[in-house]
Motif scaffolding. Structure first.
Motif, PDB file in Angstrom:
ATOM      1  N   UNK A 109     -13.230   9.469 -22.794  1.00 43.29           N
ATOM      2  CA  UNK A 109     -13.120  10.916 -22.900  1.00 43.29           C
ATOM      3  C   UNK A 109     -12.114  11.368 -23.937  1.00 43.29           C
ATOM      4  N   UNK A 110     -12.118  12.645 -24.223  1.00 46.98           N
ATOM      5  CA  UNK A 110     -11.199  13.184 -25.234  1.00 46.98           C
ATOM      6  C   UNK A 110      -9.748  13.084 -24.790  1.00 46.98           C
ATOM      7  N   UNK A 111      -9.510  13.417 -23.520  1.00 48.48           N
ATOM      8  CA  UNK A 111      -8.141  13.342 -23.019  1.00 48.48           C
ATOM      9  C   UNK A 111      -7.604  11.931 -23.045  1.00 48.48           C
ATOM     10  N   UNK A 112      -8.438  10.966 -22.659  1.00 43.74           N
ATOM     11  CA  UNK A 112      -8.022   9.572 -22.684  1.00 43.74           C
ATOM     12  C   UNK A 112      -7.774   9.075 -24.088  1.00 43.74           C
ATOM     13  N   UNK A 113      -8.593   9.551 -25.034  1.00 39.63           N
ATOM     14  CA  UNK A 113      -8.415   9.152 -26.435  1.00 39.63           C
ATOM     15  C   UNK A 113      -7.074   9.646 -26.974  1.00 39.63           C
ATOM     16  N   UNK A 114      -6.752  10.894 -26.695  1.00 39.33           N
ATOM     17  CA  UNK A 114      -5.479  11.450 -27.149  1.00 39.33           C
ATOM     18  C   UNK A 114      -4.310  10.722 -26.473  1.00 39.33           C
ATOM     19  N   UNK A 115      -4.457  10.445 -25.176  1.00 41.45           N
ATOM     20  CA  UNK A 115      -3.397   9.729 -24.461  1.00 41.45           C
ATOM     21  C   UNK A 115      -3.199   8.338 -25.048  1.00 41.45           C
ATOM     22  N   UNK A 116      -4.299   7.684 -25.436  1.00 41.05           N
ATOM     23  CA  UNK A 116      -4.195   6.367 -26.060  1.00 41.05           C
ATOM     24  C   UNK A 116      -3.464   6.424 -27.385  1.00 41.05           C
ATOM     25  N   UNK A 117      -3.708   7.474 -28.149  1.00 43.89           N
ATOM     26  CA  UNK A 117      -3.019   7.634 -29.430  1.00 43.89           C
ATOM     27  C   UNK A 117      -1.523   7.850 -29.215  1.00 43.89           C
ATOM     28  N   UNK A 118      -1.175   8.665 -28.241  1.00 44.64           N
ATOM     29  CA  UNK A 118       0.244   8.894 -27.939  1.00 44.64           C
ATOM     30  C   UNK A 118       0.900   7.588 -27.499  1.00 44.64           C
ATOM     31  N   UNK A 119       0.185   6.824 -26.680  1.00 47.66           N
ATOM     32  CA  UNK A 119       0.720   5.542 -26.205  1.00 47.66           C
ATOM     33  C   UNK A 119       0.935   4.572 -27.363  1.00 47.66           C
ATOM     34  N   UNK A 120      -0.001   4.556 -28.307  1.00 50.53           N
ATOM     35  CA  UNK A 120       0.140   3.660 -29.458  1.00 50.53           C
ATOM     36  C   UNK A 120       1.346   4.046 -30.314  1.00 50.53           C
ATOM     37  N   UNK A 121       1.575   5.343 -30.478  1.00 48.39           N
ATOM     38  CA  UNK A 121       2.737   5.815 -31.233  1.00 48.39           C
ATOM     39  C   UNK A 121       4.027   5.352 -30.564  1.00 48.39           C
ATOM     40  N   UNK A 122       4.110   5.498 -29.253  1.00 46.58           N
ATOM     41  CA  UNK A 122       5.314   5.093 -28.527  1.00 46.58           C
ATOM     42  C   UNK A 122       5.520   3.584 -28.610  1.00 46.58           C
ATOM     43  N   UNK A 123       4.425   2.812 -28.548  1.00 47.91           N
ATOM     44  CA  UNK A 123       4.537   1.353 -28.624  1.00 47.91           C
ATOM     45  C   UNK A 123       5.074   0.919 -29.986  1.00 47.91           C
ATOM     46  N   UNK A 124       4.515   1.482 -31.048  1.00 46.64           N
ATOM     47  CA  UNK A 124       4.978   1.129 -32.393  1.00 46.64           C
ATOM     48  C   UNK A 124       6.409   1.612 -32.601  1.00 46.64           C
ATOM     49  N   UNK A 125       6.730   2.781 -32.065  1.00 44.26           N
ATOM     50  CA  UNK A 125       8.086   3.315 -32.202  1.00 44.26           C
ATOM     51  C   UNK A 125       9.103   2.408 -31.515  1.00 44.26           C
ATOM     52  N   UNK A 126       8.747   1.859 -30.365  1.00 41.21           N
ATOM     53  CA  UNK A 126       9.646   0.921 -29.687  1.00 41.21           C
ATOM     54  C   UNK A 126       9.926  -0.288 -30.565  1.00 41.21           C
ATOM     55  N   UNK A 127       8.886  -0.794 -31.217  1.00 44.82           N
ATOM     56  CA  UNK A 127       9.071  -1.927 -32.127  1.00 44.82           C
ATOM     57  C   UNK A 127       9.972  -1.545 -33.296  1.00 44.82           C
ATOM     58  N   UNK A 128       9.776  -0.352 -33.827  1.00 46.12           N
ATOM     59  CA  UNK A 128      10.616   0.119 -34.930  1.00 46.12           C
ATOM     60  C   UNK A 128      12.082   0.215 -34.502  1.00 46.12           C
ATOM     61  N   UNK A 129      12.328   0.731 -33.306  1.00 48.11           N
ATOM     62  CA  UNK A 129      13.705   0.861 -32.812  1.00 48.11           C
ATOM     63  C   UNK A 129      14.359  -0.508 -32.711  1.00 48.11           C
ATOM     64  N   UNK A 130      13.615  -1.491 -32.225  1.00 48.36           N
ATOM     65  CA  UNK A 130      14.162  -2.844 -32.089  1.00 48.36           C
ATOM     66  C   UNK A 130      14.501  -3.428 -33.464  1.00 48.36           C
ATOM     67  N   UNK A 131      13.548  -3.322 -34.407  1.00 48.64           N
ATOM     68  CA  UNK A 131      13.754  -3.910 -35.733  1.00 48.64           C
ATOM     69  C   UNK A 131      14.908  -3.231 -36.462  1.00 48.64           C
ATOM     70  N   UNK A 132      14.871  -1.894 -36.506  1.00 42.48           N
ATOM     71  CA  UNK A 132      15.924  -1.153 -37.196  1.00 42.48           C
ATOM     72  C   UNK A 132      17.263  -1.362 -36.507  1.00 42.48           C
ATOM     73  N   UNK A 133      17.263  -1.366 -35.173  1.00 36.28           N
ATOM     74  CA  UNK A 133      18.507  -1.559 -34.443  1.00 36.28           C
ATOM     75  C   UNK A 133      19.137  -2.912 -34.719  1.00 36.28           C
ATOM     76  N   UNK A 134      18.331  -3.964 -34.756  1.00 34.62           N
ATOM     77  CA  UNK A 134      18.859  -5.302 -35.019  1.00 34.62           C
ATOM     78  C   UNK A 134      19.432  -5.404 -36.431  1.00 34.62           C
ATOM     79  N   UNK A 135      18.697  -4.868 -37.408  1.00 29.84           N
ATOM     80  CA  UNK A 135      19.198  -4.894 -38.784  1.00 29.84           C
ATOM     81  C   UNK A 135      20.484  -4.079 -38.888  1.00 29.84           C
ATOM     82  N   UNK A 136      20.516  -2.923 -38.234  1.00 31.39           N
ATOM     83  CA  UNK A 136      21.696  -2.066 -38.284  1.00 31.39           C
ATOM     84  C   UNK A 136      22.908  -2.742 -37.650  1.00 31.39           C
ATOM     85  N   UNK A 137      22.693  -3.452 -36.546  1.00 26.57           N
ATOM     86  CA  UNK A 137      23.805  -4.158 -35.902  1.00 26.57           C
ATOM     87  C   UNK A 137      24.377  -5.225 -36.825  1.00 26.57           C
TER      88      UNK A 137
END
Length: 255
Positions: A107-135
Motif C-alpha cells: 500500500x501507499x502508506x506502507x511504501x512511505x513508511x518503508x522509505x522513512x525506515x530506509x532513511x533512518x537506517x542509512x542515517x544510523x550508519x552515517x552517524x556511526x561512520x562520521x562519529x568514529x572518524x570524528x573521535x
C-alpha cells in the motif's frame, strides 16, 4: 501437507513485516548506489576534514572538530533524506515502480513508511561512520547532548524526507535530480547547516534561521556543544515537517 497448512504458508506477511522488508530493500539499494554512497558518506567526511584543517570555525568552541561534527551529522541527514531519497523516489515514479507498489498489499502508506525506515537506517550508519572518524580526529561531544542530538537529527531527517518526497512527487525526475543536488550545494554552503549563521554574510543570516538546514544545524550544535535543546530551532523543524508533509500528501503524483 494439509490444505490448512498450505493456506498458513501462503498467508501474506503482516504490515509491519512488509514495511520492514521494503525499508531494508530501499536502504540496501541506496548503499549499493555509488553516487548516493558518495553523497551520503564520502562528501560529508571530506567536509569534516576540511573544516578541521581550515580556520572557518575558529573561536566558536573548544575546538574546530567539536563545532564541525554536529553540522556534518546534520548534513548527512539532508544528504540521505532529501537528496538521496528525493532522487530515488523521482526515478521510481518515472519507471512506474511507485504506482505498482502502491497497488500491492504494501500500500501507499506502507511504501512511505518503508522509505522513512530506509532513511533512518542509512542515517544510523552515517552517524556511526562520521562519529568514529570524528573521535579519531579528537571529537569530544557533550555526553548529555547525545539524546537531544539524535532526537533532533531524526526530526530533521523527517523534515527533509517530506521535502524530498514533495519535490519527487510533483516534478519530472530530471528536474528532481537538478533541484535536490542544487539545493544540497546551496544549503550545505550557505544554509547554516555546516557553517554557523554567524559566519555567513549578513544578508544570509536573517534567513537561514528559518530554513530547515539552519534550524537543524543550530539545534545539533546546541545539543552536542552544550547539551541543550534549541526550542525555536526544533519548532521550525517541526513546522517544516508538517507543512512539507501535508503538501506532499496533497500534491504527490504516483505516476
Amino acid at each position: 501437507m494439509s490444505t490448512a497448512a498450505i493456506r498458513e504458508t501462503q498467508k501474506p506477511a503482516s504490515l509491519p513485516r512488509r514495511v520492514l522488508l521494503q525499508g531494508k530493500y530501499e536502504a540496501l539499494t541506496m548503499l549499493r548506489n555509488g553516487e548516493q554512497l558518495i553523497l551520503a558518506v564520502v562528501l560529508p567526511l571530506m567536509a569534516l576534514v576540511g573544516l578541521t584543517v581550515t580556520p572557518f570555525l575558529d573561536g566558536m568552541g573548544s575546538s574546530r572538530i567539536n563545532v564541525a561534527v554536529p553540522g556534518i551529522l546534520a548534513l548527512c541527514a539532508m544528504s540521505t533524506a532529501f537528496t538521496g531519497q528525493g532522487i530515488a523516489t523521482g526515478f521510481d515514479r518515472r519507471y512506474g515502480v511507485l504506482r505498482f507498489l502502491s497497488t500491492t498489499p504494501l500500500g501507499r502508506g506502507g511504501l512511505i513508511a518503508g522509505k522513512v525506515l530506509s532513511v533512518l537506517a542509512v542515517l544510523c550508519l552515517q552517524v556511526v561512520v562520521v562519529g568514529l572518524v570524528a573521535l579519531v580526529l579528537g571529537w569530544q561531544p557533550t555526553a548529555s547532548g547525545w539524546l537531544p542530538g539524535l532526537a533532533l537529527l531524526a526530526l530533521g531527517a523527517a523534515a527533509f524526507t517530506a521535502l524530498g518526497l514533495l519535490v519527487a512527487g510533483t516534478v519530472r525526475p530530471e528536474a528532481t535530480l537538478a533541484i535536490t543536488n542544487l539545493l544540497w550545494i546551496l544549503l550545505g554552503a550557505m544554509g547554516g547547516i555546516v557553517i554557523p549563521a554567524e559566519r555567513l554574510p549578513a544578508a544570509a543570516q536573517a534567513v537561514v534561521h528559518f530554513l530547515p538546514s539552519g534550524a537543524l544545524g543550530e539545534s545539533m550544535r546546541a545539543a552536542f556543544l552544550g547539551g541543550a535543546v534549541n526550542g525555536g530551532a526544533a519548532l521550525i523543524l517541526l513546522l517544516w515537517t508538517v507543512i512539507a508533509g501535508a503538501a506532499a500528501i496533497r500534491w504527490f503524483k504516483w505516476n
